[in-house]
Design a protein around this motif. Structure first.
Motif, PDB file in Angstrom:
ATOM      1  N   LYS A   1       0.840  -1.196   0.000  1.00  0.00           N
ATOM      2  CA  LYS A   1       0.000   0.000   0.000  1.00  0.00           C
ATOM      3  C   LYS A   1       0.874   1.244   0.000  1.00  0.00           C
ATOM      4  O   LYS A   1       1.764   1.394   0.850  1.00  0.00           O
ATOM      5  CB  LYS A   1      -0.912  -0.002   1.233  1.00  0.00           C
ATOM      6  CG  LYS A   1      -1.905   1.156   1.278  1.00  0.00           C
ATOM      7  CD  LYS A   1      -2.831   1.016   2.473  1.00  0.00           C
ATOM      8  CE  LYS A   1      -3.875   2.127   2.509  1.00  0.00           C
ATOM      9  NZ  LYS A   1      -4.800   1.964   3.665  1.00  0.00           N
ATOM     10  N   ASN A   2       0.630   2.136  -0.955  1.00  0.00           N
ATOM     11  CA  ASN A   2       1.355   3.398  -1.020  1.00  0.00           C
ATOM     12  C   ASN A   2       0.656   4.435  -0.144  1.00  0.00           C
ATOM     13  O   ASN A   2      -0.550   4.657  -0.265  1.00  0.00           O
ATOM     14  CB  ASN A   2       1.425   3.902  -2.461  1.00  0.00           C
ATOM     15  CG  ASN A   2       2.290   3.003  -3.333  1.00  0.00           C
ATOM     16  OD1 ASN A   2       3.454   2.766  -3.018  1.00  0.00           O
ATOM     17  ND2 ASN A   2       1.712   2.493  -4.411  1.00  0.00           N
ATOM     18  N   ILE A   3       1.409   5.041   0.756  1.00  0.00           N
ATOM     19  CA  ILE A   3       0.873   6.053   1.661  1.00  0.00           C
ATOM     20  C   ILE A   3       1.640   7.347   1.473  1.00  0.00           C
ATOM     21  O   ILE A   3       2.884   7.352   1.443  1.00  0.00           O
ATOM     22  CB  ILE A   3       0.975   5.575   3.130  1.00  0.00           C
ATOM     23  CG1 ILE A   3       0.121   4.323   3.326  1.00  0.00           C
ATOM     24  CG2 ILE A   3       0.526   6.674   4.090  1.00  0.00           C
ATOM     25  CD1 ILE A   3       0.190   3.756   4.727  1.00  0.00           C
ATOM     26  N   ALA A   4       0.920   8.429   1.322  1.00  0.00           N
ATOM     27  CA  ALA A   4       1.537   9.738   1.104  1.00  0.00           C
ATOM     28  C   ALA A   4       2.482  10.086   2.244  1.00  0.00           C
ATOM     29  O   ALA A   4       2.164   9.899   3.420  1.00  0.00           O
ATOM     30  CB  ALA A   4       0.445  10.805   0.975  1.00  0.00           C
ATOM     31  N   GLY A   5       3.675  10.571   1.886  1.00  0.00           N
ATOM     32  CA  GLY A   5       4.653  10.956   2.889  1.00  0.00           C
ATOM     33  C   GLY A   5       5.643   9.864   3.232  1.00  0.00           C
ATOM     34  O   GLY A   5       6.616  10.127   3.938  1.00  0.00           O
ATOM     35  N   ARG A   6       5.396   8.645   2.766  1.00  0.00           N
ATOM     36  CA  ARG A   6       6.322   7.552   3.028  1.00  0.00           C
ATOM     37  C   ARG A   6       7.121   7.248   1.767  1.00  0.00           C
ATOM     38  O   ARG A   6       6.566   7.193   0.663  1.00  0.00           O
ATOM     39  CB  ARG A   6       5.579   6.307   3.496  1.00  0.00           C
ATOM     40  CG  ARG A   6       4.877   6.486   4.841  1.00  0.00           C
ATOM     41  CD  ARG A   6       4.576   5.155   5.463  1.00  0.00           C
ATOM     42  NE  ARG A   6       3.954   5.273   6.770  1.00  0.00           N
ATOM     43  CZ  ARG A   6       3.726   4.260   7.585  1.00  0.00           C
ATOM     44  NH1 ARG A   6       4.048   3.030   7.208  1.00  0.00           N
ATOM     45  NH2 ARG A   6       3.163   4.454   8.764  1.00  0.00           N
ATOM     46  N   ASP A   7       8.426   7.013   1.968  1.00  0.00           N
ATOM     47  CA  ASP A   7       9.275   6.778   0.797  1.00  0.00           C
ATOM     48  C   ASP A   7       9.172   5.370   0.253  1.00  0.00           C
ATOM     49  O   ASP A   7       9.554   5.092  -0.878  1.00  0.00           O
ATOM     50  CB  ASP A   7      10.736   7.101   1.132  1.00  0.00           C
ATOM     51  CG  ASP A   7      11.252   6.327   2.341  1.00  0.00           C
ATOM     52  OD1 ASP A   7      10.442   5.643   2.986  1.00  0.00           O
ATOM     53  OD2 ASP A   7      12.460   6.416   2.621  1.00  0.00           O
TER      54      ASP A   7
END
Length: 351
Positions: free
Chosen positions: A287-293
């Protein structure tokens, strides 16, 4: 109306019963408890959509159902109770006080008793009468329990301890301990393989610090093998899950395959039965989460199946979702958003 539970154990007679029924005669639902928050999500496996949210069960752990499907039983860690809910409305019927904080639960085949693993002192296996909705007995244990199950033939309650590293078997006819063995590593989730007569043949158990599972011969009362999952893929386990790298396991209802989740691999591995030969694995989504690289891995936990052995459902604790996989093609067919930190997952079949 009658109901059947599927999840961590196999009931061969279920297949014969369902095969004689028209498709319209049954309704299947996938229930998932969320370790954070206070919700239980219910998924329709036909649409792979959430069709109900039961609210107000803080720190829900284990879940099971009455034989007629009218009641949902949930172990409530926050209140140290077994919560009884109406399955249609989700409303509270009763909160049953337990001897201490619970973990997983299981119901007998006749639906008259529920066993509750007590995860705090005094260590015990609580027995709940589902007619009077009271705790009738607490069977003392040699350490705190994590998970408990009823064997497919309905004769025994099998429980495991993480901290004290043992597997315990209670004879349900006498409600006394029948036998107990020490294990290498705390006992995590378990599942069962049956003999042709329906009795328990083998227990497949996951353990602390083992990315794999042990094989326990039920008749011999001993571990006979230990299987380590492949090293690749790897690198997905967060630091706080290093001690329980494999935490979801189930035998398919048709008894032909064993499915084992791996947090480091972010995948579920498939073994054929009875030979326990590796057949492959299915990668789980990230899962892609905003703010995480970097994407967040699924952190797969528990598994359950549809009664026709066509779909397996896996709770993804970090991704806050449930993955549905076609068991024949071994392809992901849906990712269903649910609540916070979903873990225990079970199937209700209503006729």
């Amino acid at each position: 109306m009658s109901a059947t539970r599927i999840g961590t154990w196999l009931v061969p007679s279920l297949l014969l019963t369902l095969a004689a029924l028209p498709a319209s005669a049954e309704t299947t639902r996938i229930y998932v408890t969320n370790a954070a928050g206070d919700q239980v999500h219910v998924i329709d496996p036909v649409t792979n959509k959430v069709v109900q949210v039961i609210k107000g069960v803080e720190s829900a752990h284990g879940i099971t159902f009455s034989p007629d499907g009218a009641r949902v039983y949930v172990s409530n860690e926050h209140d140290s109770t077994l919560d009884v809910r109406d399955s249609k409305t989700g409303t509270v019927i009763k909160q049953i006080p337990l001897s201490s904080r619970p973990n997983n639960i299981a119901i007998t085949k006749d639906g008259k008793r529920i066993v509750v693993a007590i995860a705090r002192e005094p260590a015990a296996l609580d027995i709940i009468d589902t007619v009077s909705l009271t705790r009738t007995k607490s069977i003392p244990m040699n350490g705190r329990l994590h998970n408990t199950y009823i064997t497919p033939d309905g004769k025994y309650a099998v429980s495991g301890s993480v901290r004290s590293e043992f597997l315990n078997v209670v004879d349900l006819a006498t409600e006394q301990v029948a036998w107990e063995i020490k294990t290498k590593g705390g006992v995590r989730p378990m599942t069962f393989e049956v003999n042709p007569d329906g009795s328990t043949k083998r227990i497949f158990a996951q353990h602390s610090n083992l990315n794999g599972f042990s094989v326990i011969d039920f008749a011999q009362r001993m571990e006979v093998a230990r299987i380590t999952l492949p090293n690749e893929p790897n690198g997905y386990a967060p630091d706080h899950r290093q001690s329980s790298p494999s935490h979801g396991i189930g035998v398919a209802p048709n008894g032909k395959t064993l499915w084992v989740t791996s947090i480091p691999a972010n995948a579920v591995f498939v073994y054929s039965l009875p030979d326990i030969e590796l057949q492959g694995h299915v990668p789980l989504p990230v899962k892609n989460i905003a703010g995480r690289d970097k994407p967040v891995p699924a952190v797969p936990n528990w598994v359950t199946f549809t009664p026709d052995s066509k779909l397996i459902y896996i709770s993804n604790a970090a991704a806050m979702s449930v993955t549905a996989i076609d068991m024949d093609s071994r392809k992901v067919v849906a990712v269903v958003p649910v609540g916070q930190v979903p873990k225990r997952i079970s199937t209700l079949v209503m006729r």
